[in-house]
Each structure stands twice: as structure tokens, then as C-alpha cells.
Design an enzyme around this catalytic site. Structure first.
Site, PDB file in Angstrom:
ATOM      1  CG  ASN A   1     -19.720  18.935 -20.732  1.00  0.00           C
ATOM      2  OD1 ASN A   1     -19.368  18.374 -19.696  1.00  0.00           O
ATOM      3  ND2 ASN A   1     -19.318  18.547 -21.912  1.00  0.00           N
TER       4      ASN A   1
ATOM      5  CD  GLU B   1     -19.592  16.609 -25.533  1.00  0.00           C
ATOM      6  OE1 GLU B   1     -18.459  16.257 -25.150  1.00  0.00           O
ATOM      7  OE2 GLU B   1     -20.003  17.759 -25.460  1.00  0.00           O
TER       8      GLU B   1
ATOM      9  NE  ARG C   1     -11.524  12.083 -23.172  1.00  0.00           N
ATOM     10  CZ  ARG C   1     -11.249  13.062 -24.041  1.00  0.00           C
ATOM     11  NH1 ARG C   1     -11.919  14.187 -24.004  1.00  0.00           N
ATOM     12  NH2 ARG C   1     -10.303  12.926 -24.926  1.00  0.00           N
TER      13      ARG C   1
ATOM     14  N   GLY D   1     -19.301  23.824 -20.532  1.00  0.00           N
ATOM     15  CA  GLY D   1     -19.013  23.000 -19.372  1.00  0.00           C
ATOM     16  C   GLY D   1     -17.954  23.545 -18.449  1.00  0.00           C
TER      17      GLY D   1
ATOM     18  CG  HIS E   1     -13.977  23.166 -26.847  1.00  0.00           C
ATOM     19  ND1 HIS E   1     -14.098  21.867 -26.427  1.00  0.00           N
ATOM     20  CD2 HIS E   1     -12.755  23.565 -26.481  1.00  0.00           C
ATOM     21  CE1 HIS E   1     -12.968  21.492 -25.846  1.00  0.00           C
ATOM     22  NE2 HIS E   1     -12.135  22.507 -25.864  1.00  0.00           N
ATOM     23  N   GLY E   2     -14.853  25.995 -24.804  1.00  0.00           N
ATOM     24  CA  GLY E   2     -14.078  27.130 -24.326  1.00  0.00           C
ATOM     25  C   GLY E   2     -14.883  28.400 -24.105  1.00  0.00           C
TER      26      GLY E   2
ATOM     27  NE  ARG F   1      -9.289  11.977 -20.227  1.00  0.00           N
ATOM     28  CZ  ARG F   1      -8.720  12.650 -21.227  1.00  0.00           C
ATOM     29  NH1 ARG F   1      -8.814  13.956 -21.268  1.00  0.00           N
ATOM     30  NH2 ARG F   1      -8.055  12.026 -22.163  1.00  0.00           N
ATOM     31  CG  HIS F   2     -14.738  13.542 -17.780  1.00  0.00           C
ATOM     32  ND1 HIS F   2     -15.617  13.007 -18.691  1.00  0.00           N
ATOM     33  CD2 HIS F   2     -13.886  14.347 -18.467  1.00  0.00           C
ATOM     34  CE1 HIS F   2     -15.297  13.474 -19.891  1.00  0.00           C
ATOM     35  NE2 HIS F   2     -14.251  14.270 -19.798  1.00  0.00           N
TER      36      HIS F   2
ATOM     37  CG  HIS G   1     -16.868  13.334 -24.013  1.00  0.00           C
ATOM     38  ND1 HIS G   1     -15.807  14.069 -24.485  1.00  0.00           N
ATOM     39  CD2 HIS G   1     -16.808  12.138 -24.669  1.00  0.00           C
ATOM     40  CE1 HIS G   1     -15.134  13.358 -25.384  1.00  0.00           C
ATOM     41  NE2 HIS G   1     -15.720  12.168 -25.499  1.00  0.00           N
TER      42      HIS G   1
ATOM     43  CB  THR H   1     -10.282  19.311 -23.548  1.00  0.00           C
ATOM     44  OG1 THR H   1     -11.667  19.509 -23.852  1.00  0.00           O
ATOM     45  CG2 THR H   1      -9.469  20.397 -24.239  1.00  0.00           C
ATOM     46  CB  THR H   2     -12.980  17.448 -27.713  1.00  0.00           C
ATOM     47  OG1 THR H   2     -13.505  16.566 -26.737  1.00  0.00           O
ATOM     48  CG2 THR H   2     -13.236  16.898 -29.088  1.00  0.00           C
TER      49      THR H   2
ATOM     50  CG  ASP I   1     -17.942  15.830 -19.582  1.00  0.00           C
ATOM     51  OD1 ASP I   1     -18.969  15.142 -19.436  1.00  0.00           O
ATOM     52  OD2 ASP I   1     -17.428  16.078 -20.690  1.00  0.00           O
ATOM     53  CG  HIS I   2     -14.535  19.327 -16.486  1.00  0.00           C
ATOM     54  ND1 HIS I   2     -13.538  18.385 -16.667  1.00  0.00           N
ATOM     55  CD2 HIS I   2     -14.780  19.856 -17.710  1.00  0.00           C
ATOM     56  CE1 HIS I   2     -13.176  18.377 -17.946  1.00  0.00           C
ATOM     57  NE2 HIS I   2     -13.921  19.258 -18.595  1.00  0.00           N
TER      58      HIS I   2
ATOM     59  CD  GLU J   1     -21.449  21.209 -29.627  1.00  0.00           C
ATOM     60  OE1 GLU J   1     -22.388  20.426 -29.391  1.00  0.00           O
ATOM     61  OE2 GLU J   1     -20.633  21.585 -28.766  1.00  0.00           O
TER      62      GLU J   1
ATOM     63  NE  ARG K   1      -8.250  13.482  -2.383  1.00  0.00           N
ATOM     64  CZ  ARG K   1      -8.207  14.176  -1.240  1.00  0.00           C
ATOM     65  NH1 ARG K   1      -9.063  13.942  -0.280  1.00  0.00           N
ATOM     66  NH2 ARG K   1      -7.306  15.105  -1.081  1.00  0.00           N
TER      67      ARG K   1
HETATM   68  N1  PXP Z   1     -19.171  20.662 -27.008  1.00  0.00           N
HETATM   69  C1  PXP Z   1     -18.413  19.564 -27.232  1.00  0.00           C
HETATM   70  C2  PXP Z   1     -18.743  18.709 -28.399  1.00  0.00           C
HETATM   71  C3  PXP Z   1     -17.365  19.221 -26.349  1.00  0.00           C
HETATM   72  O1  PXP Z   1     -16.622  18.125 -26.581  1.00  0.00           O
HETATM   73  C4  PXP Z   1     -17.132  20.031 -25.228  1.00  0.00           C
HETATM   74  C5  PXP Z   1     -16.049  19.659 -24.270  1.00  0.00           C
HETATM   75  O2  PXP Z   1     -16.323  18.452 -23.686  1.00  0.00           O
HETATM   76  C6  PXP Z   1     -17.958  21.142 -25.023  1.00  0.00           C
HETATM   77  C7  PXP Z   1     -18.947  21.454 -25.951  1.00  0.00           C
HETATM   78  C8  PXP Z   1     -17.820  22.022 -23.833  1.00  0.00           C
HETATM   79  O3  PXP Z   1     -16.577  22.635 -23.799  1.00  0.00           O
HETATM   80  P1  PXP Z   1     -16.123  23.395 -22.482  1.00  0.00           P
HETATM   81  O4  PXP Z   1     -16.037  22.372 -21.400  1.00  0.00           O
HETATM   82  O5  PXP Z   1     -14.812  23.972 -22.868  1.00  0.00           O
HETATM   83  O6  PXP Z   1     -17.173  24.433 -22.198  1.00  0.00           O
END
Ligand code: PXP
Length: 238
Positions: free
Chosen positions: A9, A72, A47, A210, A188-189, A51-52, A45, A102-103, A11-12, A153, A20
Site C-alpha cells: 500500500n 480501496e 479517500r 502499507g 492493517h498494522g 488526504r493521500h 486508498h 486510518t480505517t 498511500d503514505h 480481507e 508540501r
Molecule cells: N488493508 C486495508 C483494507 C486497509 O484499509 C489498509 C490501510 O489503508 C491496509 C490494508 C494497510 O494497513 P497498514 O497501512 O496499517 O499496513
């Protein structure tokens, strides 16, 4: 196809860019680098508040990636129209609250059945593989199956926060999901420290990771961070 795929992922990377304005660092460049480093797919994702990841990022990802894109998205009309136009390989329906960082949890597939079912159908008919980001609970998987989603998921956020019993809950959910014919993903996480017990669950076919990988990339670079995650996942399946 690999027994356990890694979706990265990005996103970040866009979070840092947007701090910036302008175009640097470019999340699409990160996605292409992740692809080369062994990512089996890229997740982004879009959103509601952008935001990202932004709309132009999604357009570029659909054009430039050679691995599958997993978009996503919230279950809104706007996102559905974007997904139907972009036609990503996969779309993961996530709950979305503007105020959350976050989600924070899975979508209530059972409680929102009538809203989610047509979205799954439209996306599926367009050739996109739909997954639902859900809590590891039977009733959620039964609802996903009943609305025709081929994939779920499982939200690993509570596990990542060290909640007691959560690993067992995820194991049981993965076994149940596979037994009713769902393809099971998780995410996630997840980090180097907590990924192995999840990756060891045989019914899980894909992990989406991510925030940790992008953070780790600051210290080691993105490719080594992905390679290490891949190695930990592979070790756990031996
Ligand atoms: N899977 C889904 C569906 C998510 O929404 C996210 C967070 O955007 C992730 C996985 C990845 O989570 P993390 O960024 O905490 O690794």
C-alpha cells in the site's frame, strides 16, 4: 501464482507528498519500485477527502503498473463511478469516516447488506474482483458470500494492537472463510515483528501492508524493506 501474495500500500508516500503540495515524493514511482522489489500487487486508498492518494494517482497507476492494482474505496456512488471507469484488477470496500486517522474497523457487511450488494455486483460485472474489508467474524463472511463478493480481507488492526485472543479469531475466521469458498486476505498494522503468525495461516492468500513499509523505507529504502517483509512471509510458510 504465489501461495501468499504481498500487496504494498503506497498511500503514505502520497501523505508525505501532500504535506508540501507539489509532486514529490511520487507514489507512482514508489509503486513501480515496489513492483521491481517483489510486490505482487499495489494497493491504494482513494479517500473521500483525498488526504493521500488523488484521482490522478489512480489514473497513472492503472496505466503504468504491470502488477494488479487493488483500489480501496468507500461504498459511495462517487467511488463506484471512479472504480467503474478505472476498472482496477481488484477493489476492496472499506468503511470510511472523515474524522478517523486510518480505517479503524471492518465494514459491517451484514448490517449494510442492501447497500453493499449492488456495489459488489456492478464491480464484479465490470471485471473487478471485489473484496470486503471485514472483522474476522462468521456473520460478516456469510454476508460477503451471500452478496457475491469472491474475497474478504480480514482486519488485523486489533491483532496488531496486541488484543488477547485476536490471532485465534483470525485463524478461525480464515478457516471458515475458505471453507465457504471465499478467498481470504488480511491486513492493517502489520510489521516485521507481528507478520509471521498471520502469514503462517495457510488459508490467507494475500497480505496488504502499507504504513510500516513506507516508514521503514525511510531507514533502509523501499526495496530492502519489501524484501525483508517478503522473506518473513516466506519463512512463516515453511
Ligand atoms: N488493508 C486495508 C483494507 C486497509 O484499509 C489498509 C490501510 O489503508 C491496509 C490494508 C494497510 O494497513 P497498514 O497501512 O496499517 O499496513
Amino acid at each position: 501464482m504465489k501461495e501468499l501474495r504481498l500487496g504494498v500500500n503506497i498511500d503514505h508516500v502520497a501523505t508525505v507528498r501532500n504535506a508540501r503540495g507539489g509532486g514529490f515524493p511520487d507514489p507512482v514511482r514508489a509503486a513501480l519500485m515496489a513492483e521491481k522489489a517483489g510486490a505482487d500487487g499495489i494497493t491504494a486508498h482513494l479517500r473521500e477527502d483525498r488526504r493521500h492518494i488523488g484521482d490522478a494517482d489512480i489514473e497513472r497507476l492503472t496505466r503504468e503498473l504491470t502488477v494488479p492494482l487493488n483500489l480501496e474505496m468507500a461504498a459511495t456512488d462517487e467511488m463506484l463511478q471512479i472504480a467503474l471507469k478505472a476498472r482496477p484488477h481488484a477493489a476492496c470496500i472499506v468503511p470510511e469516516k472523515r474524522e478517523e486517522r486510518t480505517t479503524e474497523g471492518g465494514i459491517d457487511a451484514a448490517g449494510q447488506f442492501t447497500r453493499l450488494e449492488p456495489i459488489c455486483k456492478f464491480l464484479g460485472d465490470a471485471g473487478t474482483r471485489v473484496s470486503l474489508f471485514i472483522e474476522p467474524a462468521r456473520e460478516q463472511m456469510d454476508a460477503a458470500k451471500a452478496m457475491g463478493a469472491p474475497v474478504v480481507e480480514l482486519h488485523t488492526g486489533a491483532y496488531a494492537h496486541g488484543m488477547a485472543g485476536e490471532l485465534e479469531r483470525i485463524r478461525a475466521a480464515a478457516a471458515y472463510g475458505a471453507s465457504i469458498g471465499l478467498e481470504v486476505h488480511a491486513g492493517h498494522g502489520l510489521t516485521f515483528d507481528n507478520v509471521k503468525p498471520i502469514a503462517a495461516i495457510r488459508e490467507i492468500r494475500e497480505l496488504n501492508i502499507g504504513h510500516f513499509l513506507i516508514g521503514e523505507a525511510i531507514f533502509t529504502g523501499l526495496a530492502p524493506a519489501i524484501a525483508r517483509m517478503r522473506a518473513l512471509m516466506d519463512e512463516s510458510r515453511k
